[in-house]
Design an enzyme around this catalytic site. Structure first.
Site, PDB file in Angstrom:
ATOM      1  N   CYS A   1       7.442  -2.585 -27.866  1.00  0.00           N
ATOM      2  CA  CYS A   1       6.632  -2.433 -26.661  1.00  0.00           C
ATOM      3  C   CYS A   1       7.256  -3.124 -25.452  1.00  0.00           C
ATOM      4  CB  CYS A   1       5.210  -2.933 -26.899  1.00  0.00           C
ATOM      5  SG  CYS A   1       5.151  -4.664 -27.356  1.00  0.00           S
TER       6      CYS A   1
ATOM      7  N   ARG B   1      -3.536  -6.858 -27.485  1.00  0.00           N
ATOM      8  CA  ARG B   1      -2.772  -8.084 -27.710  1.00  0.00           C
ATOM      9  C   ARG B   1      -3.625  -9.271 -27.300  1.00  0.00           C
ATOM     10  NH1 ARG B   1       2.782  -9.260 -24.675  1.00  0.00           N
ATOM     11  NH2 ARG B   1       1.459  -9.507 -22.860  1.00  0.00           N
TER      12      ARG B   1
ATOM     13  N   HIS C   1       0.820  -1.220   0.000  1.00  0.00           N
ATOM     14  CA  HIS C   1       0.000   0.000   0.000  1.00  0.00           C
ATOM     15  C   HIS C   1       0.844   1.256   0.000  1.00  0.00           C
ATOM     16  CE1 HIS C   1      -3.142  -2.669   0.562  1.00  0.00           C
ATOM     17  NE2 HIS C   1      -3.026  -2.842   1.863  1.00  0.00           N
TER      18      HIS C   1
ATOM     19  N   GLU D   1       9.062 -11.360 -31.007  1.00  0.00           N
ATOM     20  CA  GLU D   1       9.690 -11.567 -29.696  1.00  0.00           C
ATOM     21  C   GLU D   1      10.358 -12.933 -29.579  1.00  0.00           C
ATOM     22  OE1 GLU D   1       6.826 -11.156 -26.530  1.00  0.00           O
ATOM     23  OE2 GLU D   1       5.242 -12.151 -27.651  1.00  0.00           O
TER      24      GLU D   1
ATOM     25  N   ASN E   1      11.374  -7.864 -24.132  1.00  0.00           N
ATOM     26  CA  ASN E   1      11.484  -8.637 -22.881  1.00  0.00           C
ATOM     27  C   ASN E   1      11.688 -10.112 -23.214  1.00  0.00           C
ATOM     28  OD1 ASN E   1      10.769  -6.162 -21.922  1.00  0.00           O
ATOM     29  ND2 ASN E   1       8.675  -6.729 -21.381  1.00  0.00           N
ATOM     30  N   ASP E   2      10.863 -10.599 -24.131  1.00  0.00           N
ATOM     31  CA  ASP E   2      11.016 -12.003 -24.520  1.00  0.00           C
ATOM     32  C   ASP E   2      12.124 -12.196 -25.551  1.00  0.00           C
ATOM     33  OD1 ASP E   2       9.254 -13.610 -22.996  1.00  0.00           O
ATOM     34  OD2 ASP E   2       7.583 -12.582 -23.960  1.00  0.00           O
TER      35      ASP E   2
HETATM   36  C1  PEP Z   1       7.819  -8.395 -24.383  1.00  0.00           C
HETATM   37  O1  PEP Z   1       8.027  -9.608 -24.353  1.00  0.00           O
HETATM   38  O2  PEP Z   1       8.709  -7.550 -24.614  1.00  0.00           O
HETATM   39  C2  PEP Z   1       6.469  -7.865 -24.120  1.00  0.00           C
HETATM   40  C3  PEP Z   1       6.174  -6.598 -24.312  1.00  0.00           C
HETATM   41  O3  PEP Z   1       5.524  -8.709 -23.660  1.00  0.00           O
HETATM   42  P1  PEP Z   1       5.446  -9.298 -22.178  1.00  0.00           P
HETATM   43  O4  PEP Z   1       6.417  -8.529 -21.329  1.00  0.00           O
HETATM   44  O5  PEP Z   1       4.026  -9.105 -21.762  1.00  0.00           O
HETATM   45  O6  PEP Z   1       5.818 -10.717 -22.378  1.00  0.00           O
HETATM   46 MG    MG Z   2       6.392 -10.993 -24.455  1.00  0.00          MG
END
Ligand code: PEP
Ligand code: MG
Length: 579
Positions: free
Chosen positions: A510, A337, A194, A439, A462-463
């Site tokens: 993204c 998505r 919190h 990704e 990220n992936d």
């Molecule tokens: C990513 O993989 O960069 C992404 C934006 O998707 P998520 O983080 O939801 O896997």
């Molecule tokens: Mg991803």
């Protein structure tokens, strides 16, 4: 001078005197009662519960209108907990069965509940243990006849001070909201506690999980809080105070500059327009996106609608959520998505994607693979997205594509859904854009094969980084290898952008990299058209975009790609950022 470290949960620097709130958990007495006093004890317990309900009800009625909505929802959660049989009835049963006092019966029950929460996999649910603990403390204080009054009176004197507490309850938060506190520091808590939520929404610097802060800090002692780095300096020297005052001024100046460019165009110095969008997880997040004038939603992570619940959301519920986002963003694009369940995004709903992937979930049946494996999960979502497309500029985005076959199968399903909706007289946008997330390295390498069939690409770094470098993104032990500047990652990003450009489709990003100011100039130089990120990062990225010259960055980016050693590569990126 003493330097303590915790988790920085709300950025900013504060310099001020400590106000230490000493309110540890009350001591719980244990005693046995004669049989003739048992019903009286149950009544004493029930009236402590009633008092707690009344107190929270009063606090809820006094929440200022300007307070963030999270506060009232937290107080409502506490009221719900107070009405739960596990809290308001089970201890009474224990008093009757074992003849112990009310405080002890409540403690037994609360320890049992704490153990259950501790076992939960889901961090969000686990964090609810704190709410239960805070409700239990309130009942205990009522039983022990100590009230919050003393604390309620003190709050007037807190202007400009740094509150140091073991933990803060939502009730404290409502009371403290009226004063102008410089910062919060707590012994307990995590990024979704919190204190963290409140501090972020009030834009007050805060550090949580500073162990023993309330013991090591005395009232009135001078403190410096760096809420970004989680650094707490106790009794700082003059030179250190001067240095932090300078940083504080820089931050204030930066904030002013960022507010000023909110309505300015997102374009480079040499006139190239760059689209800056926001990533959202829940419909309510649109507020944060519009606050920073995002040009649209570049990633709506729909799987959050499936989490923390025992059932699955049906088409209607999904439609309502998407419609809410589309309406709230008034005419700007919303990139929805499709479900990215499985791997680290686990759900309770029907247990889909949890049981099937056990050994190596990141490489398993997740995202589009899961949706194609079980179209009964996928079709209602496609229908809901298509129906929402009648209300505004909706785009659909497919996560985790790795083969052309998957893409064609999804495109077929979308077409089938359109036919079905037409037959049923349901409106939708027939020209709805369909894009793919890049990704998985396979998709990046063969981006030129995907591009002619899609309306846009969005790179999920990220992936992409996780799969390219073979680093589990949730495994702390290999975190140090997670490097967006690894040459292989940069090559894949560049390949994807070039393939998109050759096919005449826009390329967005993204993943977290898009919201990290260290990489903005490099990505601009590589030719990225659109950045989508957490709304809190958007204005800083905009400032860099407006301060960049694309032609110059293009040459730099080429040198980065051609660089043959890591030190040189990093030095080049640093030079780009100095420009
Ligand atoms: C990513 O993989 O960069 C992404 C934006 O998707 P998520 O983080 O939801 O896997
Ligand atoms: Mg991803």
């Amino acid at each position: 001078m003493l330097v303590l470290h915790g988790t920085g949960v709300s950025s900013g620097i504060a310099i001020g005197k400590a106000y230490v709130l000493h309110r540890e958990r009350p001591e719980v007495p244990e005693y046995a009662l004669p049989a003739n006093l048992i019903e009286e004890e149950v009544e004493r317990f029930t009236s402590a519960i009633d008092s707690a309900r009344n107190q929270l009800g009063r606090i809820r009625d006094h929440i200022p209108k300007s307070a963030p909505p999270e506060i009232s929802s937290i107080i409502d959660t506490h009221l719900l907990i107070l009405h739960d049989k596990m809290i308001c009835e089970a201890p009474a049963d224990t008093i009757r069965k074992s003849g112990c006092n009310a405080e002890w019966a409540l403690k037994i029950q609360s320890d049992e509940l704490a153990a259950v929460f501790e076992q939960m996999d889901d961090a969000y649910l686990r964090s609810k243990k704190t709410d239960v603990g805070q409700v239990v403390d309130r009942i205990l204080r009522n039983l022990l006849m100590s009230t919050d009054e003393e604390h309620e009176q003190i709050t007037d004197a807190l202007d400009g001070q740094i509150v140091v507490a073991n933990d803060l309850t939502p009730a404290d938060i409502v009371l403290l909201k009226h004063t102008r506190i410089a910062a919060f520091v707590t012994n307990l808590g995590g990024p979704i506690s919190h204190t963290a939520i409140l501090a972020r929404s009030l834009e007050i610097p805060a550090i949580v999980a500073v162990h023993n802060a309330t013991r090591g800090i005395r009232n009135g002692e001078e403190l410096i809080v760096d809420g970004k780095l989680g650094v707490l300096i106790v009794a700082p020297e003059h030179a250190i105070i001067a240095e932090y005052q300078r940083r504080q001024k820089d931050i204030i100046q930066l904030k002013r500059e960022l507010t000023a460019i909110k309505v300015s165009r997102s374009e480079t110095r040499d006139g190239h327009a760059i689209t800056l969008c926001a990533n959202i997880e829940l419909p309510d997040d649109v507020k944060a996106a519009t606050k920073v004038a995002a040009q649209g939603i570049g990633l709506y992570r729909t799987e959050f609608l499936y989490m923390n619940r025992p059932d699955l959301p049906d088409e209607e519920e999904q439609y309502r959520a998407y419609a809410k986002v589309v309406k709230a963003i008034s005419g700007k694009p919303v990139t929805i998505r499709t479900l990215d369940l499985g791997n680290d995004k686990r759900v309770d709903g029907g247990n889909r994607g949890n049981d099937m992937v056990t050994v190596n979930p990141a490489l398993g049946l997740r995202a589009v693979r899961l949706c194609l494996h079980d179209t009964s999960l996928f079709r209602p979502q496609l229908r809901a997205i298509l129906r929402a497309s009648a209300l505004g500029q909706v785009r659909i985005m497919i996560p985790m594509l790795s083969s052309l076959g998957e893409m064609f199968r999804v495109l077929d399903l979308i077409e089938e859904t359109k036919v079905e909706l037409t037959r049923q007289g349901q409106p939708f946008n027939p020209a709805l854009q369909v894009g793919g997330m890049i990704e998985v390295p396979a998709a990046a390498v063969s981006a030129d094969l995907f591009a002619p069939h899609l309306d846009f690409f969005s790179i999920g770094t990220n992936d992409l980084i996780q799969y390219t470098l073979a680093i589990d993104r949730v495994d702390e032990a290999v975190n140090y290898l997670y490097d967006p500047l690894h040459p292989s990652v940069l090559r894949l990003i560049s390949t994807t952008i070039r393939a998109g450009k050759a096919a005449g489709i826009p390329v967005a990003m993204c993943g977290e990299m898009a919201g990290d100011t260290r990489y903005t100039r490099l990505l601009l130089g590589l030719g990225l058209d659109e950045f989508s990120m957490h709304p809190s990062a958007l204005l800083e990225i905009k400032r860099i975009v407006r301060d960049s010259n694309l032609a110059e960055l293009g040459q730099f980016a080429q040198s980065v790609l051609n660089s043959r050693d890591t030190t040189e590569l990093h030095a080049l990126v640093d030079r780009m950022n100095e420009h």
